[in-house]
Scaffold this motif. Structure first.
Motif, PDB file in Angstrom:
ATOM      1  N   LEU A  18     -16.131 -12.309   5.365  1.00  0.00           N
ATOM      2  CA  LEU A  18     -16.320 -11.636   6.654  1.00  0.00           C
ATOM      3  C   LEU A  18     -16.564 -10.142   6.444  1.00  0.00           C
ATOM      4  N   LEU A  19     -15.793  -9.527   5.573  1.00  0.00           N
ATOM      5  CA  LEU A  19     -15.957  -8.104   5.289  1.00  0.00           C
ATOM      6  C   LEU A  19     -17.331  -7.824   4.693  1.00  0.00           C
ATOM      7  N   MET A  20     -17.790  -8.690   3.821  1.00  0.00           N
ATOM      8  CA  MET A  20     -19.113  -8.536   3.218  1.00  0.00           C
ATOM      9  C   MET A  20     -20.194  -8.555   4.285  1.00  0.00           C
ATOM     10  N   GLU A  21     -20.096  -9.501   5.228  1.00  0.00           N
ATOM     11  CA  GLU A  21     -21.081  -9.581   6.303  1.00  0.00           C
ATOM     12  C   GLU A  21     -21.037  -8.342   7.197  1.00  0.00           C
ATOM     13  N   ILE A  22     -19.849  -7.838   7.476  1.00  0.00           N
ATOM     14  CA  ILE A  22     -19.710  -6.639   8.301  1.00  0.00           C
ATOM     15  C   ILE A  22     -20.391  -5.450   7.632  1.00  0.00           C
ATOM     16  N   ILE A  23     -20.108  -5.241   6.360  1.00  0.00           N
ATOM     17  CA  ILE A  23     -20.648  -4.089   5.639  1.00  0.00           C
ATOM     18  C   ILE A  23     -22.168  -4.182   5.523  1.00  0.00           C
ATOM     19  N   MET A  24     -22.671  -5.344   5.149  1.00  0.00           N
ATOM     20  CA  MET A  24     -24.114  -5.483   4.948  1.00  0.00           C
ATOM     21  C   MET A  24     -24.877  -5.354   6.260  1.00  0.00           C
ATOM     22  N   THR A  25     -24.327  -5.910   7.346  1.00  0.00           N
ATOM     23  CA  THR A  25     -25.012  -5.802   8.631  1.00  0.00           C
ATOM     24  C   THR A  25     -24.941  -4.380   9.165  1.00  0.00           C
ATOM     25  N   PHE A  26     -23.848  -3.687   8.880  1.00  0.00           N
ATOM     26  CA  PHE A  26     -23.771  -2.259   9.229  1.00  0.00           C
ATOM     27  C   PHE A  26     -24.927  -1.510   8.566  1.00  0.00           C
ATOM     28  N   ALA A  27     -25.126  -1.754   7.280  1.00  0.00           N
ATOM     29  CA  ALA A  27     -26.196  -1.074   6.553  1.00  0.00           C
ATOM     30  C   ALA A  27     -27.563  -1.404   7.143  1.00  0.00           C
ATOM     31  N   VAL A  40     -28.319  -2.442  10.351  1.00  0.00           N
ATOM     32  CA  VAL A  40     -28.528  -1.885  11.683  1.00  0.00           C
ATOM     33  C   VAL A  40     -28.570  -0.356  11.638  1.00  0.00           C
ATOM     34  N   TYR A  41     -27.817   0.251  10.738  1.00  0.00           N
ATOM     35  CA  TYR A  41     -27.900   1.697  10.547  1.00  0.00           C
ATOM     36  C   TYR A  41     -29.321   2.087  10.128  1.00  0.00           C
ATOM     37  N   PRO A  71     -40.524  -1.068   9.111  1.00  0.00           N
ATOM     38  CA  PRO A  71     -40.453  -2.471   8.656  1.00  0.00           C
ATOM     39  C   PRO A  71     -40.155  -2.585   7.165  1.00  0.00           C
ATOM     40  N   LEU A  72     -40.700  -1.676   6.377  1.00  0.00           N
ATOM     41  CA  LEU A  72     -40.468  -1.708   4.944  1.00  0.00           C
ATOM     42  C   LEU A  72     -39.020  -1.361   4.608  1.00  0.00           C
ATOM     43  N   ALA A  73     -38.496  -0.325   5.261  1.00  0.00           N
ATOM     44  CA  ALA A  73     -37.105   0.064   5.009  1.00  0.00           C
ATOM     45  C   ALA A  73     -36.137  -1.036   5.410  1.00  0.00           C
ATOM     46  N   ILE A  74     -36.400  -1.667   6.549  1.00  0.00           N
ATOM     47  CA  ILE A  74     -35.542  -2.752   7.033  1.00  0.00           C
ATOM     48  C   ILE A  74     -35.602  -3.950   6.075  1.00  0.00           C
ATOM     49  N   ALA A  75     -36.806  -4.268   5.612  1.00  0.00           N
ATOM     50  CA  ALA A  75     -36.955  -5.374   4.660  1.00  0.00           C
ATOM     51  C   ALA A  75     -36.257  -5.066   3.345  1.00  0.00           C
ATOM     52  N   ILE A 100     -20.603  -1.463  15.076  1.00  0.00           N
ATOM     53  CA  ILE A 100     -20.149  -0.229  14.439  1.00  0.00           C
ATOM     54  C   ILE A 100     -21.339   0.679  14.138  1.00  0.00           C
ATOM     55  N   ALA A 101     -22.410   0.110  13.616  1.00  0.00           N
ATOM     56  CA  ALA A 101     -23.598   0.903  13.300  1.00  0.00           C
ATOM     57  C   ALA A 101     -24.210   1.498  14.557  1.00  0.00           C
ATOM     58  N   GLY A 102     -24.287   0.701  15.627  1.00  0.00           N
ATOM     59  CA  GLY A 102     -24.846   1.197  16.873  1.00  0.00           C
ATOM     60  C   GLY A 102     -24.050   2.363  17.433  1.00  0.00           C
ATOM     61  N   ILE A 103     -22.739   2.248  17.385  1.00  0.00           N
ATOM     62  CA  ILE A 103     -21.877   3.316  17.898  1.00  0.00           C
ATOM     63  C   ILE A 103     -21.978   4.560  17.022  1.00  0.00           C
ATOM     64  N   VAL A 104     -21.898   4.358  15.710  1.00  0.00           N
ATOM     65  CA  VAL A 104     -21.936   5.493  14.782  1.00  0.00           C
ATOM     66  C   VAL A 104     -23.241   6.261  14.895  1.00  0.00           C
ATOM     67  N   TYR A 105     -24.357   5.545  14.912  1.00  0.00           N
ATOM     68  CA  TYR A 105     -25.644   6.255  14.928  1.00  0.00           C
ATOM     69  C   TYR A 105     -25.970   6.801  16.309  1.00  0.00           C
ATOM     70  N   GLU A 106     -25.746   5.989  17.333  1.00  0.00           N
ATOM     71  CA  GLU A 106     -26.111   6.422  18.685  1.00  0.00           C
ATOM     72  C   GLU A 106     -25.301   7.626  19.134  1.00  0.00           C
ATOM     73  N   PHE A 107     -23.997   7.566  18.889  1.00  0.00           N
ATOM     74  CA  PHE A 107     -23.127   8.617  19.411  1.00  0.00           C
ATOM     75  C   PHE A 107     -22.763   9.666  18.367  1.00  0.00           C
ATOM     76  N   GLY A 108     -23.015   9.370  17.102  1.00  0.00           N
ATOM     77  CA  GLY A 108     -22.682  10.326  16.059  1.00  0.00           C
ATOM     78  C   GLY A 108     -23.877  11.064  15.502  1.00  0.00           C
ATOM     79  N   MET A 109     -25.020  10.368  15.401  1.00  0.00           N
ATOM     80  CA  MET A 109     -26.200  10.973  14.799  1.00  0.00           C
ATOM     81  C   MET A 109     -27.196  11.469  15.832  1.00  0.00           C
ATOM     82  N   ILE A 110     -27.484  10.650  16.809  1.00  0.00           N
ATOM     83  CA  ILE A 110     -28.500  11.026  17.797  1.00  0.00           C
ATOM     84  C   ILE A 110     -27.951  12.049  18.778  1.00  0.00           C
ATOM     85  N   GLN A 111     -26.759  11.746  19.333  1.00  0.00           N
ATOM     86  CA  GLN A 111     -26.105  12.664  20.274  1.00  0.00           C
ATOM     87  C   GLN A 111     -27.071  13.183  21.326  1.00  0.00           C
TER      88      GLN A 111
END
Length: 256
Positions: A144-153, A155-156, A175-179, A228-239
């Motif tokens: 479960l932790l592995m899936e959380i970390i990898m999906t964070f990466a 979506v970030y 598309p290339l970066a996501i792939a 977690i990625a959505g919250i971190v980037y949306e509210f922490g990076m984009i602001q």
């Protein structure tokens, strides 16, 4: 609810753009799952049910990366190129899509994965889809932790290259970066728990192949990581101020 979040207007449900976007997600998810799961079955056809070797892992990672690049690139201008219920959830948490649009995407993505798995089974003369499983000795919580970390990466990366208003010309290589991040994560998580990062990618083969053991991991992990990625980037990076759909307008693909 905060103004940045929207349920979606009634007319959005039948708006041509919404229907086109849903079909785009369906076809692109189909492309991704057919190639990704198909590579697994192809290796099984060639070598049998043997332990996953390094070369096989590279083949599977490459198949996922190449097909995801094509799937995201071919749908980005229509739907935003989510191809993944977790990515859609991450953008929903960040206020980038309406709930109604997200539901459309989820249905389309799951159907695309199921149809791909069904046709793959037919095209391989009845080979049972494999999907994902937790390797012996790994355990449910580490998986479960592995899936959380990898999906964070994942979506970030999506946020940074495809959503951030300041992305500029970087959006061209989204598309290339996501792939690339998906392929890299498969190399990391594949031997441990398969490296799904995508509930649709896990659901289609699980349903058609009827393999449900620890299936919840491949939903909970990606959704938590994406949130977690959505919250971190949306509210922490984009602001930034609330996204453009705050007046409940349907999203344009470039706003996704």
């Amino acid at each position: 609810m905060p103004r940045r979040y929207a349920f979606g207007r009634a007319e959005e449900a039948t708006h041509p753009d919404s229907v086109k976007a849903a079909f785009s997600e369906f076809f692109s998810t189909f492309i991704f799952v057919f190639a990704g799961e198909g590579a697994v079955l192809a290796l099984d056809k060639m070598y049998g049910d043997t332990a996953l070797g390094a070369s096989s892992l590279v083949v599977i990672a490459l198949a996922h990366a190449l097909s995801l690049f094509a799937a995201v690139a071919s749908s980005m201008n229509v739907s935003g190129g989510h191809i993944n219920p977790a990515v859609t959830f991450g953008t929903l948490v960040g206020g980038r899509v309406s709930l109604l649009r997200a539901i459309y995407y989820w249905i389309a993505q799951l159907l695309g994965a199921v149809v791909a798995s069904l046709l793959l089974m037919l095209a391989t003369n009845g080979m049972r889809p494999v999907g994902f499983s937790v390797a012996s000795g790994v355990g449910q919580l580490p998986a479960l932790l592995m899936e959380i970390i990898m999906t964070f990466a994942l979506v970030y990366t999506v946020y940074a290259t495809a959503i951030d208003p300041k992305r500029g010309s970087l959006g061209t290589i989204a598309p290339l970066a996501i792939a690339f991040i998906v392929g890299a994560n498969v190399l990391v998580g594949g031997p441990f728990e398969g490296a799904s990062m995508n509930p649709a990618r896990a659901f289609g083969p699980a349903l058609v192949g009827w393999r449900w053991r620890y299936h919840w991991i491949y939903w909970l992990g990606p959704f938590v990581g994406a949130a977690i990625a959505g919250i971190v980037y949306e509210f922490g990076m984009i602001q930034s101020e609330a996204p453009h759909h705050t007046h409940h307008q349907p999203l344009a693909p470039e706003d996704y």
